[in-house]
Structure formats: structure tokens, C-alpha cells
Scaffold this motif. Structure first.
Motif, PDB file in Angstrom:
ATOM      1  N   GLU A 139       2.011  -4.587 -10.086  1.00  0.00           N
ATOM      2  CA  GLU A 139       1.759  -3.962  -8.793  1.00  0.00           C
ATOM      3  C   GLU A 139       0.289  -4.063  -8.401  1.00  0.00           C
ATOM      4  OE1 GLU A 139       3.475   0.064  -8.415  1.00  0.00           O
ATOM      5  OE2 GLU A 139       4.251  -0.248 -10.440  1.00  0.00           O
TER       6      GLU A 139
ATOM      7  N   GLU B 157      -2.091  -2.108  -5.142  1.00  0.00           N
ATOM      8  CA  GLU B 157      -1.979  -1.150  -4.031  1.00  0.00           C
ATOM      9  C   GLU B 157      -2.589  -1.632  -2.726  1.00  0.00           C
ATOM     10  OE1 GLU B 157      -5.543   0.224  -6.565  1.00  0.00           O
ATOM     11  OE2 GLU B 157      -3.544  -0.669  -6.847  1.00  0.00           O
ATOM     12  N   ASP B 158      -3.325  -2.732  -2.757  1.00  0.00           N
ATOM     13  CA  ASP B 158      -3.836  -3.303  -1.511  1.00  0.00           C
ATOM     14  C   ASP B 158      -4.159  -4.790  -1.720  1.00  0.00           C
ATOM     15  OD1 ASP B 158      -6.627  -3.679  -2.408  1.00  0.00           O
ATOM     16  OD2 ASP B 158      -6.781  -1.491  -2.300  1.00  0.00           O
TER      17      ASP B 158
ATOM     18  N   ASP C 144       0.808  -1.225   0.000  1.00  0.00           N
ATOM     19  CA  ASP C 144       0.000   0.000   0.000  1.00  0.00           C
ATOM     20  C   ASP C 144       0.843   1.278   0.000  1.00  0.00           C
ATOM     21  OD1 ASP C 144       0.699  -0.722   2.685  1.00  0.00           O
ATOM     22  OD2 ASP C 144      -0.655   0.847   3.383  1.00  0.00           O
ATOM     23  N   GLU C 145       2.132   1.167   0.356  1.00  0.00           N
ATOM     24  CA  GLU C 145       2.995   2.351   0.336  1.00  0.00           C
ATOM     25  C   GLU C 145       3.622   2.492  -1.045  1.00  0.00           C
ATOM     26  OE1 GLU C 145       5.634   3.078   3.676  1.00  0.00           O
ATOM     27  OE2 GLU C 145       4.657   1.447   4.768  1.00  0.00           O
ATOM     28  N   ALA C 146       3.259   3.568  -1.736  1.00  0.00           N
ATOM     29  CA  ALA C 146       3.723   3.764  -3.106  1.00  0.00           C
ATOM     30  C   ALA C 146       5.240   3.851  -3.192  1.00  0.00           C
ATOM     31  CB  ALA C 146       3.099   5.032  -3.694  1.00  0.00           C
TER      32      ALA C 146
ATOM     33  N   ARG D  63       6.684   0.400  -3.053  1.00  0.00           N
ATOM     34  CA  ARG D  63       6.400  -0.287  -4.327  1.00  0.00           C
ATOM     35  C   ARG D  63       7.381   0.148  -5.405  1.00  0.00           C
ATOM     36  NH1 ARG D  63       1.002   0.974  -3.854  1.00  0.00           N
ATOM     37  NH2 ARG D  63       1.002   2.221  -5.771  1.00  0.00           N
TER      38      ARG D  63
END
Length: 387
Positions: free
Chosen positions: A32, A34-35, A9-11, A14
Motif C-alpha cells: 500500500e 497512501e499518496d 489516499d482513502e484508507a 485501500r
């Protein structure tokens, strides 16, 4: 190119992970999410070789992702990404099936090494699965006659249970195939299938073979040795030709079935075993019981489910399929092209009296392939398939 999915969740994290992996000699294709919810949705739709997943995330945390992944794609390794406060959780995820974990911020060498090892493990899992399917094909049951369909239906019903099975039939009919199918379709398929040919072991050695022995318990027992029942613990033991087993060994097998315990020859110590027993015989055990050669109480323990394998003469409609199957198999073994059989040749083979059953048919097919011309003809059958 290996496909890797990063669920984080942390860009910023990532971006770091994507940059490191994408620049690794162009060997990884990185996606990728995001959650956790987005990640699981992607896993449902695509096949990935590896998943990197953060532990603390909104909507669906890493532990939930791990549990879902093991249900959807159990063969896909998952490496957890942990913050400093998540180390205990990260270790616990390995007990739940995670391959490993890496800490934030990710160390370059640690990350790449973990990814490489995880991807190698995936290849091993895939190869083992392929080999298992190859082994399974070795014991494929060929035929669509009513008798064979009935046996296949019986196996589907019985295999998932713990019921003991007694397989009867003449030599060469395929009793071993039935035993393998029962094991491979059972809940014990990940365990061993240990085969014992009771007719091939001298009567004075059968108890040692089945139950093991202690050092010095008889001449030649130079060390302690585990028996077949111990080797099959957690799996299945196949007692082939059980009608040839000695009465003393039968008594010990009966005890093993009644109490799930065995004792090695020369020892009074009990060993607990968890084994499913499948037995087979070409003898009429009820006749053997009446003649005092087989224990009636053991028979009733073994014959919870009876499966009678028909002779080849009782399933002649399957002969064309069996000929085709053996022709392909023999061509693979010998590295030659598959040889066709003429319709008249097949029809003639269907008329034969197959006293040796499928084993005999296989030998005849191999002989015809070796000795005949480009196509096996009716004349070839008359010349080379004589009994």
C-alpha cells in the motif's frame, strides 16, 4: 506470486482492495501507499507486477503518477481507480498509457478480471523483451581486435541518427551483423528490419519485390502486392548485395531516397514511405560506376557513412574468441556438451588463409566438433580442417 501496489489516499478503499486481492487464492502480494509521492518512491525501490492508482489524490495525483511510472518502469501496467466525476480523466489516462480503469466502489468481478488481464499483459511484455534479447544475441559481434572495436564505436555513433550507411566487405565477413546492430541500436528498433538480398532476386522481379505491384501489371501478378519498402515503413530496409541491382531498379531506389516516395509496378500512384536505408556489397562500387553498372548519384546517396568490415585474415586475434563462441552455439543447437580446442589447435587455425572468412571458420569448427575426440587437437585440425 505477483506483487501489486495500491496507491490510494482513502484508507477505506485501500482496505477493500487489499482484502479482495489478498484473499484471491494467495496469489497476490499486496503493498500500500497512501499518496502518489509515497507510491512513486516505492516504485523506484521495488519492482511491482501491477499498480492500482487513484486519480484524485493530494500532493501528487494519478495522472502525475502515471507519467512518472512510464519513465521509471514503463513495462509495469497501471490500472487507474476513478470516482464518478473522474471518468473522463480515467479514459484520458488510457491514452497516456494506463492499462485500464475501475470505478469506485470497486466491483469484485470487474476488479479481479482487470487485474488478471493486466498481469497477463505484463508477462507478455517480459517474454517479448526476453525474446528480443535472444534475437539480439543471434547477431552478436564477437571480437576485440582494433578493427572490430572501431566498427563497434562507429555503430554507437551512427545508429541513433538517420544517416544512410553503406557496408562493404568480402563475403562471409559479417556485413549482415553490422546492419542488424545499426537497426537494433537505432530509434527505429521497434519497427521492422526488412532484408532484401538483391543478388538472389531475378532482375525482372527486383522492382516488384522492392516496390510491390498492381494486379495485372505483368504475367503472374494475380493480385495487388505491397513491396519491401512498404513493409519497412517506420523501420529499416537492408539492401544486401546492392551492387547486383539492375540499373532500372537503382533509379527507383534513388527516387525513394530523394523523395521518400515509391510507386508500385503498374501504378502511377505515389506511396509515401518513411524508411532508413542500409546497404551492403562485396563489390567495388566505384569500379562498377566506371564500368556503367552502378549509378554514381545513388552511390553518393547511400554512402553517407561507409563501414568496411575486415576479412578474418585481418583480424586473426579474434579467432580464439570466435572458436569459443561457435563451439557454445553448436553445442546448444545439437544438444551436446561443449568441446574444448587445444592451444595448438587454435594456433594452427589462426595460421589458415580464411578466404571464406567467418562463415568458413564456423563450418570448420562444426566439422571439427563432429569428427574429433573429446578435445579438438592439432592433429584433428590437420586431418579435418583441410581446405
Amino acid at each position: 506470486m505477483s506483487k501489486i501496489l495500491i496507491i490510494e489516499d482513502e484508507a477505506a478503499i485501500r482496505r477493500v482492495l487489499v482484502k479482495i486481492l489478498s484473499e484471491e487464492n494467495n496469489t497476490y502480494h499486496v503493498s500500500e501507499a497512501e499518496d502518489g509521492l509515497v507510491g512513486i518512491e516505492r516504485i523506484r525501490k521495488e519492482d511491482f507486477d501491477l499498480v492500482l492508482c487513484d486519480i484524485k489524490m493530494p500532493k501528487m495525483d494519478g495522472v502525475e503518477v502515471l507519467e512518472a511510472l512510464k519513465k521509471i518502469k514503463p513495462e509495469t501496467p497501471i490500472v487507474m481507480i476513478s470516482g464518478h466525476g473522474d471518468l473522463d480523466t480515467a479514459v484520458n489516462t488510457m491514452r497516456l498509457g494506463a492499462f485500464d480503469y475501475i470505478s469506485k466502489p470497486p466491483d469484485l468481478n470487474r476488479l479481479l478480471n482487470t487485474v488478471r488481464i493486466a498481469l497477463d499483459s505484463k508477462e507478455l511484455v517480459v517474454e517479448n523483451t526476453r525474446l528480443k534479447k535472444k534475437v539480439s544475441k543471434k547477431y552478436e559481434m564477437i571480437g576485440e581486435s582494433p578493427a572490430i572495436i572501431q566498427i563497434k564505436d562507429m555503430i554507437e555513433k551512427v545508429a541513433p541518427t538517420e544517416a544512410r550507411v553503406l557496408i562493404t566487405g568480402s563475403n562471409g565477413t559479417g556485413k549482415e551483423l553490422v546492419a542488424h546492430w545499426l537497426h537494433e541500436k537505432s530509434q527505429r528498433s521497434k519497427g521492422s528490419l526488412v532484408e532484401v538480398n538483391c543478388a538472389a532476386i531475378p532482375s525482372e522481379l527486383i522492382e516488384s519485390e522492392l516496390f510491390g505491384h498492381k494486379k495485372g501489371s505483368f504475367t503472374g501478378a494475380s493480385s495487388d502486392r505491397a513491396g519491401k519498402f512498404e513493409a519497412a515503413n517506420g523501420g529499416t530496409i537492408f539492401l544486401d548485395e546492392i551492387g547486383d541491382m539492375s540499373l532500372s531498379a537503382q533509379a527507383k531506389v534513388l527516387r525513394a531516397l530523394q523523395e521518400s516516395r515509391i510507386s508500385r509496378v503498374g501504378s502511377d500512384k505515389d506511396i509515401k514511405v518513411d524508411v532508413r536505408v542500409i546497404a551492403a556489397t562485396n563489390k567495388d562500387l566505384k569500379k562498377e560506376i566506371s564500368e556503367g553498372n552502378f549509378r554514381e548519384d545513388l552511390y553518393h546517396r547511400l554512402a553517407v557513412i561507409l563501414i568496411k568490415v575486415p576479412s578474418l585474415n585481418d583480424r586473426r586475434d579474434d579467432i580464439p574468441m570466435l572458436i569459443e563462441h561457435f563451439s557454445k552455439k553448436i553445442a546448444e543447437e545439437q544438444g551436446t556438451t561443449i568441446k574444448d580446442f587445444s592451444k595448438k589447435a587454435i594456433a594452427l587455425l589462426q595460421e589458415y588463409d580464411w578466404t571464406g572468412n567467418i562463415r568458413e571458420l564456423r563450418n570448420v569448427v562444426e566439422r571439427l566438433i563432429i569428427l574429433s575426440g573429446p578435445e579438438v587437437s592439432e592433429q584433428d585440425v590437420k586431418l579435418f580442417a583441410s581446405k
